[in-house]
Design an enzyme around this catalytic site. Structure first.
Site, PDB file in Angstrom:
ATOM      1  N   LYS B  80       0.840  -1.056  -0.093  1.00 49.83           N
ATOM      2  CA  LYS B  80      -0.092   0.080  -0.099  1.00 49.83           C
ATOM      3  C   LYS B  80       0.888   1.404  -0.023  1.00 49.83           C
ATOM      4  CE  LYS B  80      -4.120   1.824   2.479  1.00 49.83           C
ATOM      5  NZ  LYS B  80      -5.029   1.666   3.753  1.00 49.83           N
ATOM      6  N   SER B 155     -10.182   1.518   2.354  1.00 47.58           N
ATOM      7  CA  SER B 155      -8.996   2.212   1.507  1.00 47.58           C
ATOM      8  C   SER B 155      -8.074   1.478   0.750  1.00 47.58           C
ATOM      9  CB  SER B 155      -8.236   3.202   2.306  1.00 47.58           C
ATOM     10  OG  SER B 155      -7.375   2.674   3.306  1.00 47.58           O
ATOM     11  N   SER B 179     -10.325  -0.628   6.462  1.00 47.77           N
ATOM     12  CA  SER B 179      -9.559  -0.531   5.209  1.00 47.77           C
ATOM     13  C   SER B 179      -8.827  -1.538   4.647  1.00 47.77           C
ATOM     14  CB  SER B 179      -8.671   0.543   5.399  1.00 47.77           C
ATOM     15  OG  SER B 179      -9.437   1.958   5.339  1.00 47.77           O
TER      16      SER B 179
END
Lengths: 93, 463
Positions: B80, B155, B179
């Site tokens: 990420k 996310s 997320s």
């Protein structure tokens, strides 16, 4: 709970954020609707701060965690403006 | 013979490399080819690293020399965009960090490097991890590999999509209110949010510091377990990290609780309800005792979360000021520099949360919002402690829908927030939770990831 456009402007200034006039209007309605939702926590009793768990100290002892200067160049290289080994900013006072 | 990426797991990939059926370079090449073919449509990656093959060659050398051979050697990972890898760009999918190069490794990255994994690239996310669809990325949404008209969730949407689309075998994401788990559910992969503090956040861009955790997104529960074991544990660079005080004796979990009134909550997709009920029945038929558990304050968790999280966001985001890193938008004086840099560099959702946080922390409102939300958080934690004296784990859907259309919720932030209704409680209570296909979330007591893995593996078999 609804907040006014003046309050939105004040919040933006406190948050160091610039908003366009359109954004001021949409933020006003969106923040009002979010506050309206989260306000439900005031409908019930959840005890007092005395019920909260105790904190314990997790801070380390003072001292160097890495060799002095080991990351200086990498960190300074990320600054948008620098002068030698200093981060350059506009006059504050 | 081409490698069948669709059925690959960490163990199978390891056996393949160990036996010489394929090399780490072959494996990395296979993933790079998939990215080349499909990521133009999906938009999972912010950057595919230029040195992937060199990294894989190093893994192959280790296999050849029988040096440091372990299940993660040569395994391709996507990371990420808010987790730092030294010398590489990291941007949290925000314009304000354009050009930023990580000066050090996050602890989780350092631990994966020790294992010899291959970093394929950094993946898209909602800006600074704020959102549930990756539509808040400054670089366009990540599409759901199973349906390109739908969002990948967020996310950690790039992480979930990269695993679902066979762009990498595993990914690391971060979870503040769901997320990791919600995009895992949307993309039909496994997502683990570990116990708060069990994995170091050193080198993760902070969002809500009392809630943030790093965890894996994978194809299988076993893969998540392998990665969790590699990244967990106390770290001197994160004072909130800790290892369990005592060794936990593994039990075979048999009692599962379902929160009372859960399925009567509004806004749950009928298909999600039916799927959940079906899985509960299957578990019951396979030796689990199912009972209702009372979590009386559960309905307040989302409201408490959307006070505590923005409060912490408003504090954490103050570091982005156009002075220390990223872009700078010049004004006439220092104050104007701040206003312009943050106004232009930060997207609307990030600015909205900073302002909300500033509001709930301001004098006069602090007691009614932030102080009260912390008390709510405490009673929710107590609710869970009591429930876990009666059951080994608690089951809910991960998200109220299986996915939604791109653009469907962008005009109504509150509607987007309601997506987090089942996931935020685990972050508030600090307990571990896992999402397994299809859209099932399991929660367990602190440091009892072993329970999640045991039940998760059974759910995988029963699907």
């Amino acid at each position: 709970m609804s907040i006014s456009v003046e309050e939105v402007r004040k919040l933006a200034a406190l948050s160091r954020i610039s908003l366009s006039p359109e954004e001021e209007a949409s933020m006003q309605s969106e923040i009002s609707s979010i506050l309206g939702y989260v306000e439900q926590i005031n409908k019930a009793d959840f005890g007092t701060d005395a019920d909260l768990p105790e904190h314990r100290n997790v801070w380390r002892e003072d001292g160097e965690v890495n060799e002095s200067g080991a990351y200086s160049e990498a960190l300074l290289a990320n600054a948008p403006a620098r002068e030698g080994d200093y981060v350059k900013v506009k006059k504050i006072l | 013979m081409p490698i069948n990426l669709a059925i690959l797991t960490i163990k199978k990939a390891h056996e393949g490399m160990l036996s010489g059926a394929f090399s780490a370079v072959d494996l990395a090449t296979a993933y790079l080819e998939e990215i080349k073919k499909k990521d133009g449509d999906i938009n999972a990656f912010r950057e595919v690293f230029a040195d992937v093959i060199e990294q894989a060659k190093k893994a192959d050398e280790k296999f050849a020399k029988k040096e440091g051979v372990n299940p993660l050697l040569g395994i391709p990972f996507s990371i990420k965009d808010n987790i730092l890898i030294q010398g590489r760009k990291a941007g949290a999918s925000s314009k304000i960090l354009e050009g930023y190069v990580a000066p050090y490794d996050a602890t989780v990255i350092a631990r994966l490097k020790e294992k010899g994994v291959v970093f394929i690239g950094r993946v898209n996310m909602d800006e600074f991890a704020m959102g549930g669809s990756t539509e808040n990325s400054a670089y366009g949404p990540t599409k759901n590999p199973h349906d390109l008209g739908n969002v990948a969730g967020g996310s950690s949407g790039g992480s979930a999509a990269s695993v679902a689309a066979d762009f990498s075998l595993a990914s690391l994401g971060s979870d503040t209110g769901g997320s990791i788990r919600q995009p895992a559910a949307f993309c039909e992969v496994v997502g683990l949010k570990p116990t708060y503090g069990s994995v170091s956040r050193h080198g993760l861009m902070a969002m809500g510091s009392s809630l943030d955790v790093i965890g894996p997104l994978t194809k299988t529960v076993e893969d998540a377990e392998i990665i969790f074991d590699a990244i967990k544990g106390e770290d001197k660079y994160d004072s909130t990290s800790f290892s369990p005080v005592k060794e936990i004796s593994t039990i075979s979990p048999k009692k599962i609780g379902i929160p009372k009134g859960l399925l009567d909550m509004g806004g749950i997709d009928p298909e999600v309800k039916a799927n959940f009920k079906e899985m509960v029945l299957k578990l019951e038929k396979n030796g689990y005792q199912i009972s209702e558990v009372d979590l009386p304050h559960l309905s307040y968790s989302l409201a408490a979360y959307y006070i505590i999280m923005p409060a912490e966001v408003s504090s954490n985001m103050s570091r982005f000021d156009g002075v220390k890193y990223g872009i700078k938008k010049e004004g006439g004086n220092l104050l104007e520099d701040y206003l312009n840099t943050r106004g232009e560099g930060l997207g609307k959702e990030v600015r909205r949360r900073i302002m909300l946080g500033t509001y709930v922390l301001s004098s006069g409102y602090y007691d009614a919002y932030y102080a009260k939300a912390n008390r709510v958080r405490n009673v929710i934690r107590e609710d869970f402690s009591k429930a876990f004296t009666l059951v080994d784990a608690i089951l809910t859907p991960t998200a109220p829908s299986h996915s939604f259309k791109i653009g469907e919720k962008t005009s109504d932030p509150l509607a987007m927030y309601l997506e987090d209704i089942f996931t935020v409680t685990a972050n508030l209570a600090g307990i571990p939770a896992i999402s397994v296909p299809s859209n099932i979330q399991i929660m367990a007591p602190h440091h009892r990831e072993d329970i999640l893995f045991a039940i998760g593996k059974d759910i995988e078999k029963l699907r």
